[in-house]
Scaffold this motif. Structure first.
Motif, PDB file in Angstrom:
ATOM      1  N   ASP A 204       0.784  -1.221   0.009  1.00  0.00           N
ATOM      2  CA  ASP A 204      -0.181   0.007   0.067  1.00  0.00           C
ATOM      3  C   ASP A 204       1.096   1.168   0.130  1.00  0.00           C
ATOM      4  O   ASP A 204       0.604   2.298  -0.775  1.00  0.00           O
ATOM      5  CB  ASP A 204      -0.910   0.052   1.189  1.00  0.00           C
ATOM      6  N   ALA A 205       1.840   1.503   0.828  1.00  0.00           N
ATOM      7  CA  ALA A 205       2.920   2.440   0.912  1.00  0.00           C
ATOM      8  C   ALA A 205       3.509   2.642  -0.598  1.00  0.00           C
ATOM      9  O   ALA A 205       3.787   3.565  -0.910  1.00  0.00           O
ATOM     10  CB  ALA A 205       3.810   2.469   1.961  1.00  0.00           C
ATOM     11  N   ALA A 206       3.968   1.291  -1.303  1.00  0.00           N
ATOM     12  CA  ALA A 206       4.758   1.401  -2.294  1.00  0.00           C
ATOM     13  C   ALA A 206       3.714   2.003  -3.597  1.00  0.00           C
ATOM     14  O   ALA A 206       3.996   2.815  -4.310  1.00  0.00           O
ATOM     15  CB  ALA A 206       4.943  -0.086  -2.776  1.00  0.00           C
ATOM     16  N   LYS A 207       2.450   1.607  -3.486  1.00  0.00           N
ATOM     17  CA  LYS A 207       1.394   2.267  -4.376  1.00  0.00           C
ATOM     18  C   LYS A 207       1.314   3.735  -4.213  1.00  0.00           C
ATOM     19  O   LYS A 207       1.387   4.331  -5.144  1.00  0.00           O
ATOM     20  CB  LYS A 207       0.055   1.670  -4.168  1.00  0.00           C
ATOM     21  N   VAL A 208       1.395   4.299  -3.016  1.00  0.00           N
ATOM     22  CA  VAL A 208       1.350   5.848  -2.860  1.00  0.00           C
ATOM     23  C   VAL A 208       2.722   6.127  -3.539  1.00  0.00           C
ATOM     24  O   VAL A 208       2.443   7.408  -4.234  1.00  0.00           O
ATOM     25  CB  VAL A 208       1.479   6.272  -1.492  1.00  0.00           C
ATOM     26  N   LEU A 209       3.840   5.607  -3.487  1.00  0.00           N
ATOM     27  CA  LEU A 209       4.917   6.216  -4.073  1.00  0.00           C
ATOM     28  C   LEU A 209       4.844   6.217  -5.493  1.00  0.00           C
ATOM     29  O   LEU A 209       5.095   6.930  -6.374  1.00  0.00           O
ATOM     30  CB  LEU A 209       6.107   5.428  -3.417  1.00  0.00           C
ATOM     31  N   THR A 210       4.452   4.946  -6.090  1.00  0.00           N
ATOM     32  CA  THR A 210       4.500   4.882  -7.595  1.00  0.00           C
ATOM     33  C   THR A 210       3.235   5.678  -8.170  1.00  0.00           C
ATOM     34  O   THR A 210       3.507   6.275  -9.329  1.00  0.00           O
ATOM     35  CB  THR A 210       3.907   3.341  -8.017  1.00  0.00           C
ATOM     36  N   ASP A 211       2.149   6.049  -7.639  1.00  0.00           N
ATOM     37  CA  ASP A 211       1.278   6.916  -7.959  1.00  0.00           C
ATOM     38  C   ASP A 211       1.511   8.361  -8.091  1.00  0.00           C
ATOM     39  O   ASP A 211       1.223   9.257  -8.883  1.00  0.00           O
ATOM     40  CB  ASP A 211      -0.123   6.648  -7.200  1.00  0.00           C
ATOM     41  N   ASN A 212       2.448   8.715  -6.978  1.00  0.00           N
ATOM     42  CA  ASN A 212       2.792  10.105  -7.015  1.00  0.00           C
ATOM     43  C   ASN A 212       4.103  10.457  -7.666  1.00  0.00           C
ATOM     44  O   ASN A 212       4.375  11.514  -7.958  1.00  0.00           O
ATOM     45  CB  ASN A 212       2.885  10.474  -5.538  1.00  0.00           C
ATOM     46  N   TYR A 213       4.849   9.297  -7.444  1.00  0.00           N
ATOM     47  CA  TYR A 213       6.337   9.878  -8.267  1.00  0.00           C
ATOM     48  C   TYR A 213       6.614   9.003  -9.411  1.00  0.00           C
ATOM     49  O   TYR A 213       7.726   9.415 -10.025  1.00  0.00           O
ATOM     50  CB  TYR A 213       7.395   9.497  -7.083  1.00  0.00           C
ATOM     51  N   GLY A 214       6.039   8.141 -10.173  1.00  0.00           N
ATOM     52  CA  GLY A 214       6.084   7.379 -11.250  1.00  0.00           C
ATOM     53  C   GLY A 214       7.264   6.507 -10.990  1.00  0.00           C
ATOM     54  O   GLY A 214       7.742   6.270 -12.349  1.00  0.00           O
ATOM     55  N   ILE A 215       7.768   5.825  -9.969  1.00  0.00           N
ATOM     56  CA  ILE A 215       8.992   5.179  -9.873  1.00  0.00           C
ATOM     57  C   ILE A 215       8.586   3.764 -10.087  1.00  0.00           C
ATOM     58  O   ILE A 215       7.253   3.390  -9.653  1.00  0.00           O
ATOM     59  CB  ILE A 215       9.678   5.269  -8.324  1.00  0.00           C
ATOM     60  N   LEU A 216       9.650   2.648 -10.256  1.00  0.00           N
ATOM     61  CA  LEU A 216       9.305   1.544 -10.703  1.00  0.00           C
ATOM     62  C   LEU A 216       8.721   0.805  -9.162  1.00  0.00           C
ATOM     63  O   LEU A 216       9.082   1.218  -8.197  1.00  0.00           O
ATOM     64  CB  LEU A 216      10.388   0.749 -11.185  1.00  0.00           C
ATOM     65  N   ARG A 217       8.009  -0.259  -9.304  1.00  0.00           N
ATOM     66  CA  ARG A 217       7.466  -0.670  -7.979  1.00  0.00           C
ATOM     67  C   ARG A 217       8.564  -1.495  -7.052  1.00  0.00           C
ATOM     68  O   ARG A 217       8.310  -1.327  -5.991  1.00  0.00           O
ATOM     69  CB  ARG A 217       6.347  -1.771  -8.616  1.00  0.00           C
ATOM     70  N   GLU A 218       9.536  -1.909  -7.540  1.00  0.00           N
ATOM     71  CA  GLU A 218      10.626  -2.645  -7.156  1.00  0.00           C
ATOM     72  C   GLU A 218      11.356  -1.481  -6.046  1.00  0.00           C
ATOM     73  O   GLU A 218      11.429  -1.663  -4.929  1.00  0.00           O
ATOM     74  CB  GLU A 218      11.763  -3.143  -7.943  1.00  0.00           C
TER      75      GLU A 218
END
Length: 89
Positions: free
Chosen positions: A54-68
């Motif tokens: 869930d925390a990783a999804k916040v980061l990918t949604d807001n910063y467009g970084i890779l899931r890994e």
């Protein structure tokens, strides 16, 4: 896991600081300052049960970084807050 309810973020002198409310005798030798990304995670996840994903999804949604990369960064954030006893795991 969940951020403990007695911890709040307050803006003090331009910094986002985690403070404990309503707890007499708490350890004030440790100050937790949240940068912009850590504060975003806090705002999105406070008051909710969440997992690392869930925390990783916040980061990918807001910063467009890779899931890994988001998973690694989210794990570091969670580990620091668990170490400070701010998150119940």
């Amino acid at each position: 896991m969940k951020i403990r309810e007695n911890y709040k973020v307050r803006s003090i002198a331009g910094e986002n600081l985690v403070v404990s409310q309503g707890q007499a005798g708490c350890d004030m030798t440790q100050v937790i300052s949240l940068n912009q990304t850590a504060f975003l995670l806090w705002k999105e996840l406070v008051g909710k049960e969440f997992e690392i994903g869930d925390a990783a999804k916040v980061l990918t949604d807001n910063y467009g970084i890779l899931r890994e990369q988001a998973l690694k960064d989210a794990q570091k954030w969670v580990d620091k807050l668990i170490q400070a006893k701010v998150i119940d795991a």
